[in-house]
Design an enzyme around this catalytic site. Structure first.
Site, PDB file in Angstrom:
ATOM      1  N   ASP A 299     170.710 -16.303  -0.029  1.00 52.07           N
ATOM      2  CA  ASP A 299     170.925 -15.429   1.112  1.00 52.07           C
ATOM      3  C   ASP A 299     170.849 -16.244   2.398  1.00 52.07           C
ATOM      4  O   ASP A 299     169.959 -17.069   2.574  1.00 52.07           O
ATOM      5  CB  ASP A 299     169.861 -14.332   1.113  1.00 52.07           C
ATOM      6  CG  ASP A 299     170.136 -13.258   2.132  1.00 52.07           C
ATOM      7  OD1 ASP A 299     171.227 -12.680   2.105  1.00 52.07           O
ATOM      8  OD2 ASP A 299     169.241 -12.985   2.961  1.00 52.07           O
ATOM      9  N   GLU A 346     175.887 -17.274   0.193  1.00 57.71           N
ATOM     10  CA  GLU A 346     176.137 -16.078   1.011  1.00 57.71           C
ATOM     11  C   GLU A 346     176.613 -16.583   2.372  1.00 57.71           C
ATOM     12  O   GLU A 346     175.835 -17.116   3.155  1.00 57.71           O
ATOM     13  CB  GLU A 346     174.846 -15.263   1.128  1.00 57.71           C
ATOM     14  CG  GLU A 346     175.040 -13.922   1.842  1.00 57.71           C
ATOM     15  CD  GLU A 346     174.838 -14.022   3.348  1.00 57.71           C
ATOM     16  OE1 GLU A 346     175.851 -13.911   4.080  1.00 57.71           O
ATOM     17  OE2 GLU A 346     173.702 -14.207   3.788  1.00 57.71           O
ATOM     18  N   ASP A 400     173.561  -4.674   1.877  1.00 60.46           N
ATOM     19  CA  ASP A 400     173.407  -4.516   3.326  1.00 60.46           C
ATOM     20  C   ASP A 400     174.517  -3.668   3.950  1.00 60.46           C
ATOM     21  O   ASP A 400     174.480  -3.406   5.160  1.00 60.46           O
ATOM     22  CB  ASP A 400     173.396  -5.886   4.020  1.00 60.46           C
ATOM     23  CG  ASP A 400     172.048  -6.579   3.917  1.00 60.46           C
ATOM     24  OD1 ASP A 400     171.034  -5.877   3.762  1.00 60.46           O
ATOM     25  OD2 ASP A 400     172.003  -7.818   3.976  1.00 60.46           O
TER      26      ASP A 400
END
Length: 518
Positions: A299, A346, A400
């Site tokens: 991430d 990501e 998200d």
């Protein structure tokens, strides 16, 4: 390289059906793997599995440890099968919603079960327990950290007595001696988790389902990782507070950016000892997650190329600045230690040419999110017909994002944008075909070797079922899927559409995404 076309589902473990108020790594996960097989899927992606903190909304991205496992997802059924709890203990749980997690009640229930199991547990009858304690290098720090948490009324470690917060060796020895029973409890808790995780990983392997985990780039300030490794973070050595914290500047999600508040790694420190400690810690972290999963998404990967540094006293992320990250050299050294790094980058948000070059040079696949594709820019690189390489992973949305149905029906799009979306699947604006299946069609038909769908999008759920709203600190991470929704009609649809686009499973199992670090 990505070996072949395939697909999978994004669903966090806590979201799975179970009678215990939260999904777990026992029956819940085994049943979900079986459901994925009936859908002809090859990958199961989930969020981080570390212990969460009730004071931080139980976010899996703000864990108390980058290595430990969450006791909230330990399986009661497997504890019962091992003879560690009774049938009464197993069924003496509160009546909880099948649609949301009540973390407070679940935490109380699971804590009781693990305490009962601990009292039943006899280490001398479990040879693997002694081996687990000896080889798990991070375990003693974690167990002592959690014991101190309880001893000091669950205050953050930087509010503990200074001799403990600063890790004075004599103070730590005394604390360990005086709290040995509690330390042993937390050792047992982690033994229980990783014993069950190994069983889950073995089951997934036998069923040819690849586990796809998530690795937050940063760790929480109030974590054992920062407490035990203070020299590699941007901390004031006297107050133990960060001098600068992590976040991102204003972007798609927020006009003021996101101030995450995590302490930053001290990448700018030129001392060889600090750089060695940073390398050692990251090598240990990657080795650990690769022992748990087949593939890991880092991430906020862009933080390795450059990261947004926000002075700790700033209330928002606006007044930060970019600083250079460790870049290619770090991953070269990690690859020399660990071999192949099965990493997904990501690469969403503000991505520069430098970030793209780093990702491509490392050979890590990036992400394509279809909800970002329709901004009236015909060159938008999230549009499937603009994909330049199959070496990427395409999503309808992520944890998200809004759900695809919620996004389409909300205020983010104009009718002209909706017309464009429908036209790309040869439909009209008023066509009654479901938008979530339209976007899944675009993803499956794309050249991307791997597509991943949030479970909410597969089921066509609205924004009342979204997992997280970035920039908010309450009410997230709670969504659960009731068992009745994982039915044969959904499985048949997924199986048919997956096979139509050549993304079905193989009888010999799936090779993993491979990366090459020059």
């Amino acid at each position: 390289m990505i070996s072949r076309r395939s697909s999978g589902v994004l669903a966090h473990i806590t979201s799975l059906p179970s009678p215990y108020g939260i999904g777990d790594i026992g029956t819940s996960s085994y049943s979900f793997i079986d459901f994925l097989i009936s859908c002809n899927q090859s990958y199961w992606q989930f969020l981080p599995t570390g212990p969460t903190n009730s004071h931080l909304d139980d976010s899996p991205y703000m864990s108390t440890s980058a290595f430990a496992g969450s006791p909230l997802i330990v399986s009661p059924d497997l504890m019962y099968e091992k003879g560690l709890i009774s049938n009464h203990d197993l069924h003496d749980h509160p009546e909880l919603s099948p649609y949301t997690v009540n973390f407070e009640k679940v935490r109380k229930f699971k804590k009781h079960l693990i305490e009962v199991a601990y009292q039943q547990f006899k280490p001398d009858q479990h040879l693997d327990y002694s081996d687990f304690v000896k080889r798990t290098w991070w375990l003693d720090d974690y167990a002592l950290f959690m014991s101190c948490k309880k001893k000091f009324s669950y205050k953050a470690w930087f509010a503990w007595p200074k001799e403990i917060a600063s890790r004075n060796s004599d103070a730590l020895k005394s604390c360990l001696k005086n709290n040995i029973e509690l330390v042993n409890y937390f050792r047992f808790e982690q033994y229980l988790f990783f014993q069950q995780w190994k069983m889950l990983k073995d089951y997934a392997s036998r069923k040819h389902i690849s586990l796809f985990g998530d690795l937050p780039i940063y760790v929480a300030h109030d974590s054992v990782d920062v407490w035990a490794n203070q020299g590699i973070f941007t901390l004031n050595p006297e107050t133990f507070q960060p001098t600068h914290v992590a976040g991102v500047p204003p972007d798609y999600f927020s006009d003021t950016g996101q101030r995450w508040g995590n302490p930053l790694y001290d990448w700018q420190n030129t001392k060889p000892s600090v750089q060695t400690q940073l390398l050692d810690w990251w090598a240990a972290r990657l080795k650990h997650i690769f022992s748990q999963v087949n593939l890991a998404r880092i991430d906020h990967f862009r933080g390795f190329e450059s990261y947004w540094s926000i002075p700790e006293n700033e209330e928002t992320a606006i007044h930060g600045k970019w600083l250079p990250g460790p870049g290619h050299d770090l991953f070269t050294q990690l690859s020399e230690r660990l071999g192949t790094l099965p990493i997904v980058a990501e690469d969403l948000g503000i991505i520069t040419t430098g970030v793209e070059k780093l990702r491509d040079r490392l050979g890590f696949p990036g992400m394509k999110v279809l909800q970002f594709a329709f901004d009236n820019d015909p060159s938008n690189h999230f549009l499937p017909h603009n994909f330049k390489s199959p070496f990427c992973i395409v999503y309808t949305g992520t944890h998200d994002n809004e759900t695809t149905v919620g996004w389409y029906l909300g205020d983010a799009l104009t009718d002209n944008q909706r017309i464009t979306i429908k036209a790309m699947v040869n439909r009209t604006l008023h066509d009654k075909n479901s938008i979530h299946r339209d976007l899944m069609y675009l993803a499956q038909a794309s050249i991307s070797k791997l597509c991943i769908f949030p479970l909410q999008d597969i089921l066509g759920f609205g924004n009342d079922c979204k997992m997280n709203s970035p920039g908010t600190s309450e009410g997230n991470w709670k969504w659960r899927c009731a068992n009745r929704f994982l039915n044969q009609d959904i499985a048949d649809y997924m199986k048919t559409s997956t096979e139509l686009f050549g993304r079905g499973r193989t009888t010999t199992g799936d090779k993993q995404l491979q990366s090459r670090v020059p």
